[in-house]
Each structure stands twice: as structure tokens, then as C-alpha cells.
Design a protein around this motif. Structure first.
Motif, PDB file in Angstrom:
ATOM      1  N   VAL A 142      13.237 -47.713  -2.322  1.00  0.00           N
ATOM      2  CA  VAL A 142      14.654 -47.861  -1.997  1.00  0.00           C
ATOM      3  C   VAL A 142      15.320 -46.498  -1.947  1.00  0.00           C
ATOM      4  N   SER A 143      15.020 -45.653  -2.907  1.00  0.00           N
ATOM      5  CA  SER A 143      15.599 -44.316  -2.948  1.00  0.00           C
ATOM      6  C   SER A 143      15.191 -43.491  -1.726  1.00  0.00           C
ATOM      7  N   VAL A 144      13.911 -43.530  -1.386  1.00  0.00           N
ATOM      8  CA  VAL A 144      13.419 -42.792  -0.216  1.00  0.00           C
ATOM      9  C   VAL A 144      14.028 -43.364   1.059  1.00  0.00           C
ATOM     10  N   ALA A 145      14.091 -44.682   1.156  1.00  0.00           N
ATOM     11  CA  ALA A 145      14.652 -45.300   2.362  1.00  0.00           C
ATOM     12  C   ALA A 145      16.102 -44.882   2.574  1.00  0.00           C
ATOM     13  N   ARG A 146      16.879 -44.848   1.514  1.00  0.00           N
ATOM     14  CA  ARG A 146      18.291 -44.470   1.640  1.00  0.00           C
ATOM     15  C   ARG A 146      18.457 -43.016   2.085  1.00  0.00           C
ATOM     16  N   SER A 147      17.561 -42.155   1.662  1.00  0.00           N
ATOM     17  CA  SER A 147      17.698 -40.747   2.044  1.00  0.00           C
ATOM     18  C   SER A 147      17.001 -40.420   3.360  1.00  0.00           C
ATOM     19  N   GLU A 148      15.856 -41.025   3.611  1.00  0.00           N
ATOM     20  CA  GLU A 148      15.051 -40.640   4.771  1.00  0.00           C
ATOM     21  C   GLU A 148      15.343 -41.428   6.043  1.00  0.00           C
ATOM     22  N   LEU A 149      15.656 -42.716   5.939  1.00  0.00           N
ATOM     23  CA  LEU A 149      15.897 -43.507   7.157  1.00  0.00           C
ATOM     24  C   LEU A 149      17.046 -42.960   8.006  1.00  0.00           C
ATOM     25  N   PRO A 150      18.186 -42.584   7.420  1.00  0.00           N
ATOM     26  CA  PRO A 150      19.233 -41.993   8.256  1.00  0.00           C
ATOM     27  C   PRO A 150      18.787 -40.687   8.923  1.00  0.00           C
ATOM     28  N   ARG A 151      18.016 -39.868   8.215  1.00  0.00           N
ATOM     29  CA  ARG A 151      17.514 -38.614   8.794  1.00  0.00           C
ATOM     30  C   ARG A 151      16.543 -38.887   9.936  1.00  0.00           C
ATOM     31  N   LEU A 152      15.652 -39.864   9.751  1.00  0.00           N
ATOM     32  CA  LEU A 152      14.705 -40.207  10.811  1.00  0.00           C
ATOM     33  C   LEU A 152      15.430 -40.787  12.021  1.00  0.00           C
ATOM     34  N   ALA A 153      16.412 -41.638  11.782  1.00  0.00           N
ATOM     35  CA  ALA A 153      17.180 -42.208  12.889  1.00  0.00           C
ATOM     36  C   ALA A 153      17.921 -41.119  13.651  1.00  0.00           C
ATOM     37  N   GLU A 154      18.509 -40.175  12.945  1.00  0.00           N
ATOM     38  CA  GLU A 154      19.222 -39.074  13.605  1.00  0.00           C
ATOM     39  C   GLU A 154      18.250 -38.196  14.388  1.00  0.00           C
ATOM     40  N   GLY A 155      17.068 -37.994  13.856  1.00  0.00           N
ATOM     41  CA  GLY A 155      16.047 -37.231  14.575  1.00  0.00           C
ATOM     42  C   GLY A 155      15.641 -37.904  15.868  1.00  0.00           C
ATOM     43  N   TRP A 156      15.428 -39.216  15.823  1.00  0.00           N
ATOM     44  CA  TRP A 156      15.117 -39.970  17.048  1.00  0.00           C
ATOM     45  C   TRP A 156      16.268 -39.848  18.047  1.00  0.00           C
ATOM     46  N   ARG A 157      17.502 -40.002  17.557  1.00  0.00           N
ATOM     47  CA  ARG A 157      18.649 -39.899  18.466  1.00  0.00           C
ATOM     48  C   ARG A 157      18.703 -38.537  19.156  1.00  0.00           C
ATOM     49  N   ALA A 158      18.488 -37.476  18.403  1.00  0.00           N
ATOM     50  CA  ALA A 158      18.531 -36.128  18.982  1.00  0.00           C
ATOM     51  C   ALA A 158      17.428 -35.945  20.014  1.00  0.00           C
ATOM     52  N   MET A 159      16.234 -36.411  19.698  1.00  0.00           N
ATOM     53  CA  MET A 159      15.128 -36.273  20.636  1.00  0.00           C
ATOM     54  C   MET A 159      15.374 -37.105  21.895  1.00  0.00           C
ATOM     55  N   LEU A 160      15.848 -38.323  21.727  1.00  0.00           N
ATOM     56  CA  LEU A 160      16.101 -39.176  22.881  1.00  0.00           C
ATOM     57  C   LEU A 160      17.247 -38.644  23.735  1.00  0.00           C
ATOM     58  N   GLN A 161      18.244 -38.054  23.106  1.00  0.00           N
ATOM     59  CA  GLN A 161      19.349 -37.461  23.866  1.00  0.00           C
ATOM     60  C   GLN A 161      18.834 -36.364  24.796  1.00  0.00           C
ATOM     61  N   ALA A 162      17.875 -35.588  24.323  1.00  0.00           N
ATOM     62  CA  ALA A 162      17.293 -34.521  25.154  1.00  0.00           C
ATOM     63  C   ALA A 162      16.498 -35.092  26.329  1.00  0.00           C
ATOM     64  N   HIS A 163      16.128 -36.353  26.250  1.00  0.00           N
ATOM     65  CA  HIS A 163      15.332 -36.994  27.297  1.00  0.00           C
ATOM     66  C   HIS A 163      16.129 -38.036  28.091  1.00  0.00           C
ATOM     67  N   MET A 164      17.455 -37.994  27.981  1.00  0.00           N
ATOM     68  CA  MET A 164      18.287 -38.913  28.767  1.00  0.00           C
ATOM     69  C   MET A 164      18.133 -38.569  30.246  1.00  0.00           C
ATOM     70  N   PRO A 165      17.951 -39.574  31.099  1.00  0.00           N
ATOM     71  CA  PRO A 165      17.786 -39.284  32.532  1.00  0.00           C
ATOM     72  C   PRO A 165      19.043 -38.663  33.132  1.00  0.00           C
ATOM     73  N   ASP A 166      18.820 -37.782  34.095  1.00  0.00           N
ATOM     74  CA  ASP A 166      19.945 -37.169  34.797  1.00  0.00           C
ATOM     75  C   ASP A 166      20.435 -38.107  35.896  1.00  0.00           C
ATOM     76  N   GLU A 167      21.345 -37.617  36.728  1.00  0.00           N
ATOM     77  CA  GLU A 167      21.938 -38.459  37.777  1.00  0.00           C
ATOM     78  C   GLU A 167      20.915 -38.944  38.806  1.00  0.00           C
ATOM     79  N   ARG A 168      19.774 -38.277  38.919  1.00  0.00           N
ATOM     80  CA  ARG A 168      18.719 -38.694  39.852  1.00  0.00           C
ATOM     81  C   ARG A 168      17.698 -39.615  39.189  1.00  0.00           C
ATOM     82  N   GLY A 169      17.860 -39.864  37.899  1.00  0.00           N
ATOM     83  CA  GLY A 169      16.918 -40.713  37.179  1.00  0.00           C
ATOM     84  C   GLY A 169      15.695 -39.966  36.680  1.00  0.00           C
ATOM     85  N   ASP A 170      15.774 -38.634  36.617  1.00  0.00           N
ATOM     86  CA  ASP A 170      14.668 -37.810  36.127  1.00  0.00           C
ATOM     87  C   ASP A 170      14.937 -37.386  34.689  1.00  0.00           C
TER      88      ASP A 170
END
Length: 138
Positions: free
Chosen positions: A33-61
Motif C-alpha cells: 500500500v505504501s509503495v503503491a501510494r508513492s509509485e503509482l502516481p509517478r509511474l502514471a505521470e511517466g507514462w503520460r509524459a512519454m505518450l505526450q511525446a508520441h502524440m500524432p501530429d496534424e498528418r497523423g504521424d
């Protein structure tokens, strides 16, 4: 120097993931529980940052995966892996397979092997090339 730094970064990330996997397997409920409370938000934010860098542009690339000569249409492999692990049920523990595959696929600095494209370009430097392939699940 960049290759050495890249290897240090990769090793640190792999060690952190190994530690979290080991905790998930061996820790008592209170520690989990302690690890989940500290690490899950960090892991979720890491995924968000990585996925943001891979958002498709206006051409779908994907601007991160695309090169000047080869355009990578969305969804790129990063989005496919995210979907597999976060939505389609890929969160099931597969510790042994991941560790065995990773240990074989990460080039060793001591073996004198030539750097992979990910190491030389910095693209997906934390993901070995073999991890880009998405295996179909039954």
C-alpha cells in the motif's frame, strides 16, 4: 560519453523496475500500500509524459518515431505498448519472461558490440530495440 551515460540511465531504470517487481511479489500488504501510494502516481505521470511525446501530429504521424525519410503513422509502437499494458490486460505479471528477454537484448558495454540505432540516435534510449515488437496475445 553519450553511450556510457545512456547505459547508466538504462541500467538505473531497469534496476528500479526490477525493485518494484520484486516488491510486488514479496512485500507484505502494508508495504505494498505504501509503495503503491508513492509509485503509482509517478509511474502514471511517466507514462503520460512519454505518450505526450508520441502524440500524432496534424498528418497523423508520430513526431518522435518519424524520421526525415520515414514517417511513422499513429499509433506508433509506444502507444501500442501502452494500450497493451494499461488497457488490454498486459498488467498481468510476466516477470520471468521480461527479465530473460531484457538480459539477452541489452547490449553489454564489455562485449564490444556496436551500438544499436536507439543508442546512437537517443530514440527510445530506455527501451531496447527488441521491446518495440508487439506480440499478438491469444
Amino acid at each position: 560519453m553519450d553511450q556510457v551515460l545512456g547505459q547508466v540511465l538504462r541500467d538505473a531504470v531497469w534496476e528500479r523496475l526490477d525493485m518494484l517487481s520484486d516488491l510486488a511479489q514479496r512485500a507484505d500488504a502494508h508495504s505494498l500500500v505504501s509503495v503503491a501510494r508513492s509509485e503509482l502516481p509517478r509511474l502514471a505521470e511517466g507514462w503520460r509524459a512519454m505518450l505526450q511525446a508520441h502524440m500524432p501530429d496534424e498528418r497523423g504521424d508520430c513526431p518522435t518515431c518519424s524520421t526525415r525519410w520515414h514517417k511513422c503513422k499513429a499509433p506508433c509502437s509506444v502507444w501500442q505498448v501502452a494500450h497493451e499494458h494499461l488497457v488490454a490486460g498486459g498488467l498481468a505479471p510476466q516477470h520471468d519472461l521480461r527479465r530473460q528477454g531484457r538480459r539477452k537484448s541489452v547490449p553489454s558495454q564489455n562485449r564490444g558490440s556496436s551500438p544499436t540505432p536507439a543508442e546512437t540516435t537517443g530514440r527510445h534510449a530506455l527501451i531496447p530495440p527488441s521491446r518495440h515488437v508487439i506480440a499478438a496475445t491469444p
